[in-house]
Design a protein around this motif. Structure first.
Motif, PDB file in Angstrom:
ATOM      1  N   ASN A 218      35.341-121.426 -30.540  1.00 50.68           N
ATOM      2  CA  ASN A 218      36.060-120.930 -29.368  1.00 50.68           C
ATOM      3  C   ASN A 218      35.237-120.092 -28.393  1.00 50.68           C
ATOM      4  N   SER A 219      33.920-120.097 -28.533  1.00 48.55           N
ATOM      5  CA  SER A 219      33.110-119.352 -27.566  1.00 48.55           C
ATOM      6  C   SER A 219      31.659-119.787 -27.681  1.00 48.55           C
ATOM      7  N   ASN A 220      30.867-119.456 -26.667  1.00 48.24           N
ATOM      8  CA  ASN A 220      29.425-119.710 -26.726  1.00 48.24           C
ATOM      9  C   ASN A 220      28.795-118.955 -27.886  1.00 48.24           C
ATOM     10  N   GLY A 221      29.233-117.723 -28.083  1.00 50.60           N
ATOM     11  CA  GLY A 221      28.686-116.911 -29.174  1.00 50.60           C
ATOM     12  C   GLY A 221      28.992-117.511 -30.535  1.00 50.60           C
ATOM     13  N   ALA A 222      30.238-117.990 -30.714  1.00 52.90           N
ATOM     14  CA  ALA A 222      30.617-118.604 -31.987  1.00 52.90           C
ATOM     15  C   ALA A 222      29.850-119.900 -32.215  1.00 52.90           C
TER      16      ALA A 222
ATOM     17  N   TYR B  27      26.478-127.212 -28.375  1.00 52.74           N
ATOM     18  CA  TYR B  27      26.040-126.975 -26.993  1.00 52.74           C
ATOM     19  C   TYR B  27      26.516-125.603 -26.549  1.00 52.74           C
ATOM     20  N   VAL B  28      25.678-124.956 -25.731  1.00 51.76           N
ATOM     21  CA  VAL B  28      25.969-123.612 -25.225  1.00 51.76           C
ATOM     22  C   VAL B  28      25.457-123.494 -23.796  1.00 51.76           C
ATOM     23  N   GLY B  29      25.919-122.472 -23.094  1.00 55.24           N
ATOM     24  CA  GLY B  29      25.312-122.120 -21.820  1.00 55.24           C
ATOM     25  C   GLY B  29      23.865-121.704 -22.059  1.00 55.24           C
ATOM     26  N   ILE B  30      22.974-122.103 -21.182  1.00 60.84           N
ATOM     27  CA  ILE B  30      21.552-121.814 -21.372  1.00 60.84           C
ATOM     28  C   ILE B  30      21.297-120.322 -21.541  1.00 60.84           C
ATOM     29  N   GLY B  31      22.084-119.506 -20.869  1.00 58.28           N
ATOM     30  CA  GLY B  31      21.908-118.063 -20.987  1.00 58.28           C
ATOM     31  C   GLY B  31      22.095-117.533 -22.391  1.00 58.28           C
ATOM     32  N   HIS B  32      22.697-118.324 -23.266  1.00 61.64           N
ATOM     33  CA  HIS B  32      22.943-117.897 -24.648  1.00 61.64           C
ATOM     34  C   HIS B  32      21.849-118.355 -25.610  1.00 61.64           C
ATOM     35  N   ILE B  33      20.882-119.120 -25.131  1.00 58.12           N
ATOM     36  CA  ILE B  33      19.835-119.615 -26.031  1.00 58.12           C
ATOM     37  C   ILE B  33      18.880-118.477 -26.386  1.00 58.12           C
ATOM     38  N   ASP B  34      18.628-118.336 -27.686  1.00 58.13           N
ATOM     39  CA  ASP B  34      17.634-117.371 -28.157  1.00 58.13           C
ATOM     40  C   ASP B  34      16.959-117.972 -29.384  1.00 58.13           C
ATOM     41  N   GLY B  35      16.256-117.169 -30.147  1.00 55.81           N
ATOM     42  CA  GLY B  35      15.513-117.678 -31.287  1.00 55.81           C
ATOM     43  C   GLY B  35      16.363-118.207 -32.423  1.00 55.81           C
ATOM     44  N   SER B  36      17.660-117.984 -32.378  1.00 55.97           N
ATOM     45  CA  SER B  36      18.520-118.425 -33.481  1.00 55.97           C
ATOM     46  C   SER B  36      18.901-119.899 -33.382  1.00 55.97           C
TER      47      SER B  36
END
Length: 275
Positions: free
Chosen positions: A181-185, A199-208
């Motif tokens: 239910n969210s980009n974070g989830a 899939y996520v918003g690019i702003g949420h991409i990190d090393g994880s």
């Protein structure tokens, strides 16, 4: 001499006005502001809210998610002052609720896999077949032998709408998809599942998580802004009628240079205010 002094004073006053801190508009204000909707917006909204409330504790701002559909409904029904969406408003939504929209950032939507996954690139055709349930094993696309675990977003998600329209071309989605239910989830789910794809918003991409190339395109915000990456959408703030009070001040702040820096720091590309 008097003229010189007066001239210098006027210059100083003009310079002070020109460099007035954007947060100064909140001085002396009171009230509350509730924000909900698209989850891609949350980092920007929370950082702006933190700075505003630090400047003026008489203003209380709450930021919640829920997805774009929630943003439309809650703003339209007067439950929040600002409802965020990761997609443009639909004509029937504007007609039903009398919403006014404010695009403020460009965001790309990226396919993500677990960092341990050896797949570094997918074609559109492969992605479509993966989400349709036609390709079910990572070895079919160059990865290690193992079932592909599908993750997707809930109905009403702006991120889902952009992914569905621009990445998998409105193709069918297998019923086996795991809904979050969210980009974070989504990021958390993919980070914990070695066989996941989501899939996520690019702003949420990190090393994880890892974003493999899609049809030769690298998912960065710079590429999204230049057109070199095509799975993109604008982020919007929406209000019922023209914004007033603290909501208006908040939206005005997002469009200031300081607001633009917050947007950039959160991984998005700021948009100028539409005239």
């Amino acid at each position: 001499m008097k003229r010189f002094v007066v001239s210098m004073l006027l210059c100083a006053l003009s310079a002070a006005a020109a460099f007035a801190a954007p947060l100064d508009s909140f001085v002396g204000q009171k009230g509350k502001l509730d924000i909900a909707g698209g989850t891609a917006h949350i980092p920007v909204m929370k950082e702006a809210a933190k700075r505003i409330m630090s400047k003026n504790p008489d203003i209380r701002i709450t930021v919640a998610g829920g997805g774009s559909g929630v943003g439309v409904k809650q703003a339209g029904e007067g439950l929040v002052e600002i409802g965020n969406t990761g997609r443009a408003l639909k004509e029937d939504e504007v007609a039903k609720y009398g919403l006014v929209t404010f695009p403020f950032a460009i965001d790309g939507v990226a396919v993500v896999v677990n960092p341990a996954n050896k797949v570094d690139e997918l074609s559109f055709e492969q992605l479509i077949d993966i989400y349709a349930g036609k390709i079910t094993n990572w070895k079919e696309v160059g990865g290690e032998d193992g079932a592909i675990n599908l993750y997707g977003r809930e109905d009403g998600s702006g991120t889902r709408e952009v992914f569905t329209e621009k990445a998998i071309k409105k193709s069918d989605i297998a019923p086996s998809v795991n809904v979050v239910n969210s980009n974070g989830a989504m990021k958390t789910a993919v980070a914990k599942d070695a066989r996941a794809i989501g899939y996520v918003g690019i702003g949420h991409i990190d090393g994880s998580v890892k974003a493999p190339k899609l049809a030769g395109m690298t998912a960065t915000q710079e590429n999204a802004a230049s057109g070199a990456y095509t799975i993109v959408r604008d982020l919007y703030m929406n209000t019922k009628g023209e914004p007033k009070g603290v909501a208006k001040l908040f939206i005005d702040y997002i469009y200031t240079p300081e607001g633009a820096e917050i947007i950039k720091d959160c991984g998005y590309i700021p948009l100028p205010r539409k005239k």
